[in-house]
Design a protein around this motif. Structure first.
Motif, PDB file in Angstrom:
ATOM      1  N   GLY A 181       0.851  -1.535   0.009  1.00  0.00           N
ATOM      2  CA  GLY A 181      -0.468  -0.098  -0.084  1.00  0.00           C
ATOM      3  C   GLY A 181       1.108   1.245   0.310  1.00  0.00           C
ATOM      4  O   GLY A 181       0.019   2.119   0.218  1.00  0.00           O
ATOM      5  N   ILE A 182       2.028   1.096  -0.567  1.00  0.00           N
ATOM      6  CA  ILE A 182       2.907   2.856  -0.632  1.00  0.00           C
ATOM      7  C   ILE A 182       2.370   3.368  -1.551  1.00  0.00           C
ATOM      8  O   ILE A 182       2.721   4.988  -2.074  1.00  0.00           O
ATOM      9  CB  ILE A 182       4.506   2.277   0.003  1.00  0.00           C
ATOM     10  N   ARG A 183       2.632   2.552  -2.792  1.00  0.00           N
ATOM     11  CA  ARG A 183       2.369   3.400  -4.079  1.00  0.00           C
ATOM     12  C   ARG A 183       1.907   2.367  -4.837  1.00  0.00           C
ATOM     13  O   ARG A 183       1.928   1.503  -4.939  1.00  0.00           O
ATOM     14  CB  ARG A 183       3.805   3.503  -4.320  1.00  0.00           C
ATOM     15  N   TRP A 184       0.891   2.786  -5.775  1.00  0.00           N
ATOM     16  CA  TRP A 184       0.139   1.843  -6.934  1.00  0.00           C
ATOM     17  C   TRP A 184       0.496   2.247  -7.533  1.00  0.00           C
ATOM     18  O   TRP A 184       0.702   3.049  -8.696  1.00  0.00           O
ATOM     19  CB  TRP A 184      -1.384   1.922  -6.775  1.00  0.00           C
ATOM     20  N   SER A 185       1.089   1.558  -8.596  1.00  0.00           N
ATOM     21  CA  SER A 185       1.715   1.752 -10.107  1.00  0.00           C
ATOM     22  C   SER A 185       1.407   0.619 -11.239  1.00  0.00           C
ATOM     23  O   SER A 185       0.745  -0.222 -10.925  1.00  0.00           O
ATOM     24  CB  SER A 185       3.556   1.407  -9.949  1.00  0.00           C
ATOM     25  N   SER A 186       1.832   1.012 -12.639  1.00  0.00           N
ATOM     26  CA  SER A 186       1.156   0.753 -13.850  1.00  0.00           C
ATOM     27  C   SER A 186       2.150  -0.065 -14.211  1.00  0.00           C
ATOM     28  O   SER A 186       2.939   0.555 -14.435  1.00  0.00           O
ATOM     29  CB  SER A 186       0.604   1.227 -14.122  1.00  0.00           C
ATOM     30  N   ILE A 187       2.577  -1.301 -14.640  1.00  0.00           N
ATOM     31  CA  ILE A 187       3.942  -1.564 -15.177  1.00  0.00           C
ATOM     32  C   ILE A 187       3.080  -2.693 -16.725  1.00  0.00           C
ATOM     33  O   ILE A 187       2.351  -2.410 -17.134  1.00  0.00           O
ATOM     34  CB  ILE A 187       4.082  -2.881 -14.493  1.00  0.00           C
ATOM     35  N   PHE A 188       3.803  -1.013 -17.573  1.00  0.00           N
ATOM     36  CA  PHE A 188       3.907  -1.318 -19.070  1.00  0.00           C
ATOM     37  C   PHE A 188       5.611  -2.348 -19.305  1.00  0.00           C
ATOM     38  O   PHE A 188       6.098  -1.434 -19.420  1.00  0.00           O
ATOM     39  CB  PHE A 188       3.546  -0.036 -19.857  1.00  0.00           C
ATOM     40  N   TYR A 189       4.959  -3.454 -20.146  1.00  0.00           N
ATOM     41  CA  TYR A 189       6.129  -4.220 -20.684  1.00  0.00           C
ATOM     42  C   TYR A 189       5.358  -4.735 -22.451  1.00  0.00           C
ATOM     43  O   TYR A 189       4.481  -4.825 -22.762  1.00  0.00           O
ATOM     44  CB  TYR A 189       5.603  -5.111 -20.056  1.00  0.00           C
ATOM     45  N   VAL A 190       7.015  -4.318 -23.064  1.00  0.00           N
ATOM     46  CA  VAL A 190       6.750  -4.229 -24.076  1.00  0.00           C
ATOM     47  C   VAL A 190       7.959  -4.731 -25.068  1.00  0.00           C
ATOM     48  O   VAL A 190       9.253  -4.041 -24.996  1.00  0.00           O
ATOM     49  CB  VAL A 190       7.323  -2.610 -25.485  1.00  0.00           C
ATOM     50  N   GLU A 191       7.217  -6.199 -25.605  1.00  0.00           N
ATOM     51  CA  GLU A 191       8.606  -7.126 -26.162  1.00  0.00           C
ATOM     52  C   GLU A 191       8.998  -6.710 -26.884  1.00  0.00           C
ATOM     53  O   GLU A 191       8.446  -5.995 -27.732  1.00  0.00           O
ATOM     54  CB  GLU A 191       7.897  -8.816 -26.168  1.00  0.00           C
ATOM     55  N   SER A 192      10.198  -6.989 -27.613  1.00  0.00           N
ATOM     56  CA  SER A 192      11.174  -6.282 -28.596  1.00  0.00           C
ATOM     57  C   SER A 192      10.619  -7.296 -29.928  1.00  0.00           C
ATOM     58  O   SER A 192       9.781  -7.752 -29.773  1.00  0.00           O
ATOM     59  CB  SER A 192      12.590  -7.224 -28.136  1.00  0.00           C
ATOM     60  N   ILE A 193      10.737  -6.578 -30.451  1.00  0.00           N
ATOM     61  CA  ILE A 193      10.826  -7.156 -32.242  1.00  0.00           C
ATOM     62  C   ILE A 193      10.831  -7.966 -32.250  1.00  0.00           C
ATOM     63  O   ILE A 193      10.989  -8.726 -33.233  1.00  0.00           O
ATOM     64  CB  ILE A 193      10.829  -5.411 -33.094  1.00  0.00           C
ATOM     65  N   ALA A 194      12.325  -8.432 -31.908  1.00  0.00           N
ATOM     66  CA  ALA A 194      13.191  -9.408 -32.008  1.00  0.00           C
ATOM     67  C   ALA A 194      12.145 -10.816 -31.444  1.00  0.00           C
ATOM     68  O   ALA A 194      13.008 -11.480 -32.236  1.00  0.00           O
ATOM     69  CB  ALA A 194      14.857  -9.143 -31.944  1.00  0.00           C
ATOM     70  N   ARG A 195      11.456 -10.570 -30.813  1.00  0.00           N
ATOM     71  CA  ARG A 195      10.890 -12.091 -30.373  1.00  0.00           C
ATOM     72  C   ARG A 195       9.860 -12.245 -31.096  1.00  0.00           C
ATOM     73  O   ARG A 195       8.992 -12.049 -30.549  1.00  0.00           O
ATOM     74  CB  ARG A 195      10.288 -11.756 -28.541  1.00  0.00           C
ATOM     75  N   VAL A 196       9.598 -13.369 -31.744  1.00  0.00           N
ATOM     76  CA  VAL A 196       9.175 -13.058 -32.843  1.00  0.00           C
ATOM     77  C   VAL A 196       7.805 -14.427 -32.763  1.00  0.00           C
ATOM     78  O   VAL A 196       6.292 -14.494 -32.531  1.00  0.00           O
ATOM     79  CB  VAL A 196       9.140 -13.960 -33.960  1.00  0.00           C
ATOM     80  N   LYS A 197       8.580 -15.585 -32.050  1.00  0.00           N
ATOM     81  CA  LYS A 197       7.504 -16.507 -31.641  1.00  0.00           C
ATOM     82  C   LYS A 197       7.657 -16.937 -29.982  1.00  0.00           C
ATOM     83  O   LYS A 197       6.619 -17.680 -29.916  1.00  0.00           O
ATOM     84  CB  LYS A 197       8.230 -18.019 -32.460  1.00  0.00           C
ATOM     85  N   LYS A 198       8.585 -16.445 -29.208  1.00  0.00           N
ATOM     86  CA  LYS A 198       8.543 -17.293 -27.838  1.00  0.00           C
ATOM     87  C   LYS A 198       9.332 -15.830 -27.551  1.00  0.00           C
ATOM     88  O   LYS A 198       9.832 -14.676 -27.894  1.00  0.00           O
ATOM     89  CB  LYS A 198      10.113 -17.516 -27.833  1.00  0.00           C
TER      90      LYS A 198
END
Length: 236
Positions: A181-198
């Motif tokens: 309960g110290i700080r509510w944050s939103s985590i946004f993860y963008v997968e690398s363009i090099a990751r095509v199938k996995k």
């Protein structure tokens, strides 16, 4: 008789301690489930639109290039101040981020920390390339402690990352700040363009542990394998 009563009192205290411990565990689990349930859901702010303290985690090489391209379309006034973090062994990423911030300096018109909208920090890596898994146990502990200190200091409202292993301790600590309960944050993860199938290991962990509020992929095949991911096409 007094000794037996004393012994009986000690015996009776065990169920009480067990009940207290069980209640604590249940409370923690309930809080974790609450955070997981609300992860990824839009939050309504009663304070109106205000700048968001943003933590940007840089990788190296291609990761940093992709991140800077992504930041080019970011609303600088909304995501302000911005805290850039890279691995302590990465000597180039923060320099590139500093050059980027200098190039957009005239655009920095936001309120709050407007005189110093960008901050640059370094963090210990959990595991270097080629490092053995045995020795990485100790470095991971150090990285987590360092990450906990940094996230408590920054208290980000938004976390943006795109693949480097450095992001895992920081994301875990940001998640913990939500749990306690110290700080509510939103985590946004963008997968690398090099990751095509996995997915990368970082993407795999954040997806299956449900820590990422939104996980973006740049190839449709990854979307078919991971339904909760968001397909956004190529960003570069």
């Amino acid at each position: 008789m007094e000794r037996r009563n004393g012994g009986g009192g000690g015996f009776c205290s065990f169920p009480l301690l067990f009940a207290v411990a069980a209640s604590f565990v249940v409370a923690v689990l309930a809080r974790v489930l609450y955070v997981l349930y609300h992860t990824g859901r839009p939050l309504r702010s009663k304070k109106g639109v205000r700048p968001l303290r943003t933590l940007i985690i840089l990788g190296s090489g291609g990761h940093t290039a992709e991140m800077l391209n992504l930041l080019a379309v970011l609303d600088k006034d909304k995501f302000n101040p911005r805290f850039y973090i890279s691995a302590i062994t990465d000597s180039m990423s923060l320099q590139k981020a500093e050059v980027y911030e200098e190039s957009i300096a005239p655009q920095n018109t936001g309120t709050g920390d407007e005189m110093n909208p960008a901050h640059f920090m370094k963090i210990y890596r959990s595991r270097e390339v080629g490092q053995s898994y045995i020795t990485s146990v100790g470095t991971t502990i150090v990285a987590i402690i360092h990450a906990l200190w940094l996230t408590f200091k920054i208290r980000p409202q938004v976390v943006i990352c795109n693949g480097p292993g450095t992001c895992i301790p920081l994301c875990v600590c940001s998640f913990l700040l939500k749990v306690v309960g110290i700080r509510w944050s939103s985590i946004f993860y963008v997968e690398s363009i090099a990751r095509v199938k996995k997915l990368s290991l970082s993407g795999f962990l954040l997806y299956h542990l449900r820590m990422a509020d939104q996980l973006f992929v740049q190839w449709p095949y990854l979307k078919t394998k991971h339904p909760r991911a968001l397909y956004v096409g190529r960003l570069m």
